[in-house]
Design a protein around this motif. Structure first.
Motif, PDB file in Angstrom:
ATOM      1  N   ASN A 298      -2.141   0.299   8.207  1.00 33.85           N
ATOM      2  CA  ASN A 298      -0.910   0.206   7.405  1.00 33.85           C
ATOM      3  C   ASN A 298       0.180   1.102   7.979  1.00 33.85           C
ATOM      4  O   ASN A 298       1.336   0.691   8.130  1.00 33.85           O
ATOM      5  CB  ASN A 298      -1.166   0.662   5.957  1.00 33.85           C
ATOM      6  CG  ASN A 298      -2.011  -0.324   5.174  1.00 33.85           C
ATOM      7  OD1 ASN A 298      -2.235  -1.454   5.611  1.00 33.85           O
ATOM      8  ND2 ASN A 298      -2.491   0.094   4.017  1.00 33.85           N
TER       9      ASN A 298
ATOM     10  N   GLN B 212       3.632  -0.112   9.603  1.00 35.34           N
ATOM     11  CA  GLN B 212       4.872   0.280   8.916  1.00 35.34           C
ATOM     12  C   GLN B 212       5.883   0.826   9.923  1.00 35.34           C
ATOM     13  O   GLN B 212       7.058   0.455   9.904  1.00 35.34           O
ATOM     14  CB  GLN B 212       4.589   1.323   7.836  1.00 35.34           C
ATOM     15  CG  GLN B 212       5.878   1.795   7.151  1.00 35.34           C
ATOM     16  CD  GLN B 212       5.637   2.732   5.980  1.00 35.34           C
ATOM     17  OE1 GLN B 212       4.672   2.562   5.253  1.00 35.34           O
ATOM     18  NE2 GLN B 212       6.495   3.721   5.815  1.00 35.34           N
TER      19      GLN B 212
ATOM     20  N   ASN C 188       8.765   4.026   1.517  1.00 33.70           N
ATOM     21  CA  ASN C 188       8.527   2.730   2.180  1.00 33.70           C
ATOM     22  C   ASN C 188       7.072   2.290   2.032  1.00 33.70           C
ATOM     23  O   ASN C 188       6.786   1.111   1.826  1.00 33.70           O
ATOM     24  CB  ASN C 188       8.881   2.800   3.671  1.00 33.70           C
ATOM     25  CG  ASN C 188      10.377   2.852   3.881  1.00 33.70           C
ATOM     26  OD1 ASN C 188      11.142   2.619   2.952  1.00 33.70           O
ATOM     27  ND2 ASN C 188      10.798   3.175   5.087  1.00 33.70           N
TER      28      ASN C 188
ATOM     29  N   ARG D 157       5.714  -1.125   0.293  1.00 32.56           N
ATOM     30  CA  ARG D 157       4.947  -2.121   1.070  1.00 32.56           C
ATOM     31  C   ARG D 157       3.549  -2.340   0.549  1.00 32.56           C
ATOM     32  O   ARG D 157       3.076  -3.459   0.471  1.00 32.56           O
ATOM     33  CB  ARG D 157       4.783  -1.633   2.520  1.00 32.56           C
ATOM     34  CG  ARG D 157       5.865  -2.008   3.462  1.00 32.56           C
ATOM     35  CD  ARG D 157       5.529  -1.393   4.812  1.00 32.56           C
ATOM     36  NE  ARG D 157       4.573  -2.247   5.502  1.00 32.56           N
ATOM     37  CZ  ARG D 157       4.897  -3.086   6.464  1.00 32.56           C
ATOM     38  NH1 ARG D 157       6.142  -3.185   6.849  1.00 32.56           N
ATOM     39  NH2 ARG D 157       3.989  -3.821   7.050  1.00 32.56           N
TER      40      ARG D 157
END
Ligand code: PHB
Length: 407
Positions: A69, A73, A310, A314
């Motif tokens: 992740n 990102q 963020n 997400r």
């Protein structure tokens, strides 16, 4: 022929074929010409292929997911590119199984022709991967595994780490516990490289300050039958306990420690892996546990605030140290690609750019030692609710001694 050579050759072939295509299409009229310009618009600029070799099954599955992740990102924040190159992924589940490590790493290098190998969580798997990377001169970034050798006795110019050495957080904790006045400590861990080296790092500083380890205990990875050890700890009555556990096993340990009635009487400490990414599973049993790590909740710097907001958007969860290490792996690789102006065949320039990289990570300032290991703050944290809340910097800018590395 290397992948970079092949990619230059295939770009030349593509250019030749495209010219032939224009000639053919031009001869069949306006509609065909419109189609041909669409073909050119889609012609890929440069691409870079990232091999993610991480666990998506077993006790470390959650850690592998967080690293993935974080990496993605960072790439997505750069518009899907690193150093101007479109990022593609080849992905393998390494199952945290050292016996399959060489084969999995070779698959990514030989079959998928990745430009960089990113992995992994488990130290035994990472050491085998690093040997394959060294033998093939493939660039590798370790986004978790802490085995000291990776940036110590087996260090290599083409192997970087964005996480930590086992020594780093454990050494910082030895000092903290000695300064708190604990004299007699019992240690407990899984019996493999990461666990043993975490205990060694802790003992080095704890004993230097006069502390005594009255018993070292261990069980095979990834066993979670903790009961006999908890019974023995109760009988030994140390001032405190220091452990290395992580992932699903750490959550189970925290619960068992509390259920055995030890939490009230014998304070529990560890490297921060004990409580990172496991607080939801551990629930109340983790409350108040103090650990040392190179990341914490509540750091409050700008990069961390942006990263966390963020990540939350997400993935709908609070990030942990593993996500940060994945994020910084992408960030470090980008520094190398930029230094080489996106030229994948210039590995020396990529490596020099990574060696010289200095950036503000969500964890705080980050630079790299000669052995390619992060020089970073190690924080003292305390579990409060669902957070590993920072309480102080245990040791600022801690550099691993890189024993046995002659880079
Ligand atoms: C390791 O095997 O190096 C390791 C695994 C999980 C952690 C930390 C280190 O959380």
């Amino acid at each position: 022929m290397s992948r970079s050579d092949r990619s230059r050759l295939s770009q030349a072939t593509l250019a030749f074929r495209s010219k032939a295509l224009v000639a053919t299409l031009a001869s069949v009229g306006g509609f065909a010409l419109a189609t041909s310009s669409a073909v050119f618009a889609q012609t890929p600029a440069g691409k870079v292929k990232v091999g993610l070799m991480l666990p998506s099954s077993g006790t470390y599955a959650g850690l592998g997911t967080a690293i993935t992740n974080g990496f993605k990102q960072y790439v997505d924040e750069q518009g899907g590119k690193l150093g101007g190159l479109q990022v593609e992924y080849a992905i393998v589940d390494d199952e945290s199984n050292p016996a399959k490590a060489v084969e999995n790493a070779r698959k990514l290098i030989k079959r998928d022709e990745v430009d960089v190998l990113v992995g992994t969580v488990h130290s035994g798997v990472a050491m085998a991967m690093a040997k394959v990377a060294r033998d093939n001169k493939t660039l590798m970034i370790v986004p978790n595994a802490g085995a000291d050798e990776i940036t110590g006795a087996q260090c290599a110019k083409n192997v970087f780490r964005t996480s930590f050495s086992m020594w780093q957080p454990a050494y910082a904790m030895g000092k903290v516990m000695a300064d708190k006045g604990f004299k007699k400590v019992v240690t407990l861990t899984w019996n493999y490289a990461a666990g043993k080296q975490s205990i060694d790092g802790f003992k080095e500083s704890f004993t230097k300050k006069g502390g005594v380890v009255i018993k070292d205990m261990s069980l095979p990875f990834p066993n979670v039958e903790f009961q006999p050890f908890l019974t023995e700890i109760a009988a030994l009555k140390p001032d405190a306990v220091f452990v290395f556990f992580a992932g699903g096993g750490a959550a189970k340990f925290l619960k068992d420690y509390e259920a055995a009635g030890l939490k009230k009487s014998i304070p529990l400490y560890g490297s921060g892996f004990l409580t990172d990414g496991v607080l939801q599973a551990a629930g109340e049993s983790a409350t108040g546990v103090m650990t040392t790590l190179h990341y914490a909740d509540g750091l409050n710097n700008k990069e961390d605030k942006d990263f966390r907001s963020n990540y939350q958007k997400r993935f709908n969860m609070v990030p942990d140290v593993y996500a940060v290490q994945g994020y910084d792996a992408a960030q470090l690789y980008e520094a190398g690609l930029k230094a080489a102006a996106g030229k994948l065949d210039q590995q020396d320039k990529i490596i020099a750019g990574m060696q010289a990289a200095k950036f503000d990570s969500p964890r705080g300032p980050m630079a790299f030692s000669k052995a390619n290991n992060p020089i970073q703050n190690v924080y003292l944290r305390e579990v409060k609710g669902s957070l590993n809340q920072v309480s102080s910097i245990a040791t600022p800018n801690l550099e691993d001694p890189a024993r046995g590395c002659s880079l």
